[in-house]
Design an enzyme around this catalytic site. Structure first.
Site, short mmCIF file in Angstrom:
data_model
loop_
_atom_site.label_atom_id
_atom_site.label_comp_id
_atom_site.label_asym_id
_atom_site.label_seq_id
_atom_site.Cartn_x
_atom_site.Cartn_y
_atom_site.Cartn_z
N GLU A 100 0.92 -1.19 0.07
CA GLU A 100 0.10 -0.04 -0.19
C GLU A 100 1.05 1.24 0.10
O GLU A 100 2.10 1.55 0.60
CB GLU A 100 -0.91 0.18 1.20
CG GLU A 100 -1.85 -1.23 1.44
CD GLU A 100 -2.62 -0.64 2.69
OE1 GLU A 100 -2.26 -0.01 3.62
OE2 GLU A 100 -3.22 -1.92 2.98
N CYS A 113 3.07 8.29 2.11
CA CYS A 113 3.34 7.27 3.04
C CYS A 113 3.58 5.97 2.07
O CYS A 113 2.72 5.55 1.60
CB CYS A 113 2.59 7.20 4.15
SG CYS A 113 2.92 5.61 5.13
N CYS A 120 5.30 -8.05 6.85
CA CYS A 120 6.46 -7.21 7.61
C CYS A 120 6.72 -8.59 8.89
O CYS A 120 5.86 -9.55 9.25
CB CYS A 120 5.80 -6.27 8.72
SG CYS A 120 7.14 -5.47 9.84
N CYS A 124 4.37 -7.23 15.40
CA CYS A 124 3.79 -6.34 16.44
C CYS A 124 2.23 -6.53 16.37
O CYS A 124 1.66 -6.48 15.31
CB CYS A 124 3.86 -4.76 16.12
SG CYS A 124 5.65 -4.19 16.17
N CYS A 127 -0.69 -4.25 14.68
CA CYS A 127 -0.54 -3.72 13.47
C CYS A 127 -1.12 -4.74 12.35
O CYS A 127 -0.62 -5.87 12.34
CB CYS A 127 1.10 -3.63 13.31
SG CYS A 127 1.58 -3.24 11.60
N GLY A 175 5.92 -2.65 6.42
CA GLY A 175 7.12 -3.35 6.33
C GLY A 175 8.20 -2.62 7.40
O GLY A 175 7.68 -1.35 7.94
N GLU A 176 9.15 -3.00 7.89
CA GLU A 176 10.13 -2.43 8.68
C GLU A 176 11.32 -2.14 7.69
O GLU A 176 12.19 -2.78 7.32
CB GLU A 176 10.76 -3.30 9.75
CG GLU A 176 12.09 -2.99 10.39
CD GLU A 176 12.10 -1.66 11.04
OE1 GLU A 176 12.78 -0.88 10.81
OE2 GLU A 176 11.11 -1.49 11.96
N SER A 209 11.39 5.24 9.20
CA SER A 209 11.18 4.76 10.68
C SER A 209 11.56 3.41 10.86
O SER A 209 12.13 2.77 10.03
CB SER A 209 9.36 4.66 10.74
OG SER A 209 9.15 3.76 9.90
N ASN A 312 -5.32 3.43 14.60
CA ASN A 312 -6.53 3.12 13.46
C ASN A 312 -6.70 1.66 13.59
O ASN A 312 -6.08 0.86 13.40
CB ASN A 312 -6.04 3.35 12.24
CG ASN A 312 -6.60 4.66 11.78
OD1 ASN A 312 -7.62 5.13 11.74
ND2 ASN A 312 -5.55 5.32 10.73
N CYS A 355 -2.35 0.66 8.49
CA CYS A 355 -1.55 0.22 7.54
C CYS A 355 -1.80 -1.40 7.38
O CYS A 355 -1.81 -2.06 8.18
CB CYS A 355 -0.20 0.64 8.15
SG CYS A 355 1.33 -0.21 7.17
#
Length: 365
Positions: A100, A113, A120, A124, A127, A175-176, A209, A312, A355
């Site tokens: 996305e 973004c 990922c 977490c 998420c 993703g990270e 990030s 969210n 996300c």
């Protein structure tokens, strides 16, 4: 559909350095100056059809398209919010994986973004992306291509407000980013490289990030490109952060904050501390006080800025946004300690805002 982490997309113009582009056109029997003509069409004029590039020989256009511009991102679903100024796109990659990107136009700036991985591995629990695991890293071209797609929409006047440009890019999608460090840094260089060899976006308009990959934070500091570092902290105490961000079991809160402070010291760039407020989980006032104390313990703590994010929620999840009164109390406690804090203007609440949520909806069809 998942390809697994091993497969890579075909080579694209955006995967190459300027010198690599010269070599690529020379290998096709074209003079090296053609590389600058091609980049001018692609990055400066935002033209995506080599068949229309009239300054290239007709016979060369098809070969250039086939060898250097394979299709990588296909839009499969788009949602709009905020009267058309927020556009969220689910992209199908060449192998069927989904990612996305989100374009957010504000009165005086436009931010993209973008995703750096399909899925990922950070796991977490709050998420949406993390619940699906990692499919694979994105290539440089797949990362930059998301920004280029937004730039074309703006330039064509498709977003309310008239023609415009992308001025800010945040690596906060799926993703990270630090787990795909090589491709992300190549994308950063391409986004900031002056036209026509890149998009010419200021490094100060880029934010990378991480949930706390400490060795990569140090590597980023040594890179020489003054992007903003955003650390997704989400809890000031190890007991809770171990649950919210499993990587904390390898790099605890103090280790992550030390690395972030060192990044600020080396780059002279203020670090953003990202904190998703989750009802009855991490939004207690005492945690705001603890966060403030931990930031203030780092020498010149003014190099930190806390960015609070109303969560969210994803469908069926126990994790949801904080109550308004708890949100305000958290802010008040940080401000009492003198910590700079803002509450993010969360866009896209009436669409699949979290996300990974839109991609998951597409994948479920």
């Amino acid at each position: 559909m998942s390809s697994g982490p091993g497969r890579r997309p075909p080579r694209h113009w955006m995967d190459l350095t300027p010198d690599g582009r010269h070599d690529a056109v020379a290998a096709m029997g074209l003079p090296k100056y053609r590389a600058k003509q091609i980049s001018t069409h692609w990055f400066s004029r935002l033209e995506d059809d080599p068949a229309s590039w009239s300054d290239l020989p007709v016979a060369a256009r098809e070969e250039v398209a086939g060898k250097l511009f394979p299709p990588l991102l296909t839009p499969v679903r788009e949602q709009t919010a905020d009267r058309g100024t927020t556009v969220k796109t689910a992209w199908k990659l060449y192998d069927g994986n989904l990612v996305e990107s989100v374009l957010m136009r504000y009165p005086h700036r436009t931010t993209m973004c973008i995703s750096s991985e399909a899925g990922c591995a950070m796991d977490c629990p709050f998420c949406a992306t993390g619940q699906g695991g990692l499919q694979r890293n994105l290539s440089t071209a797949e990362i930059v291509g998301q920004v280029l797609a937004g730039a074309r929409k703006l330039a064509a006047g498709e977003i309310p407000g008239g023609p415009g440009r992308v001025g800010n890019v945040v690596f906060m999608g799926m993703g990270e980013p630090m787990a795909n460090f090589t491709s992300v840094m190549a994308a950063v260089r391409e986004l900031t490289r002056p036209e026509p060899d890149g998009l010419g976006i200021s490094a100060r308009g880029l934010t990378v990030s991480t949930v706390g990959m400490v060795p990569r934070i140090a590597e980023l500091a040594e890179n020489g490109i003054p992007v903003t570092l955003a650390v997704s902290l989400h809890a000031p105490d190890d007991e809770l952060r171990n649950e919210l961000v499993p990587l904390n079991q390898h790099f605890d809160v103090d280790t992550v904050l030390d690395a972030a402070w060192e990044y600020a010291r080396v780059t002279r760039r203020r670090v953003s501390i990202e904190y998703a407020l989750i009802r009855d989980i991490n939004d207690q006032s005492w945690r705001a006080d603890l966060l403030a104390r931990r930031l203030r313990a780092r020498g010149d703590w003014g190099w930190f800025h806390v960015n609070l994010i109303p969560l969210n929620p994803t469908p069926g999840s126990k994790w949801t946004a904080s109550r308004r009164e708890d949100e305000q109390a958290f802010i008040a406690h940080l401000e009492h300690h003198g910590v700079p804090v803002t509450l993010r203007d969360t866009r896209g609440r009436e669409i699949d805002g979290a996300c990974g949520q839109l991609a998951a909806a597409v994948d479920a069809r």
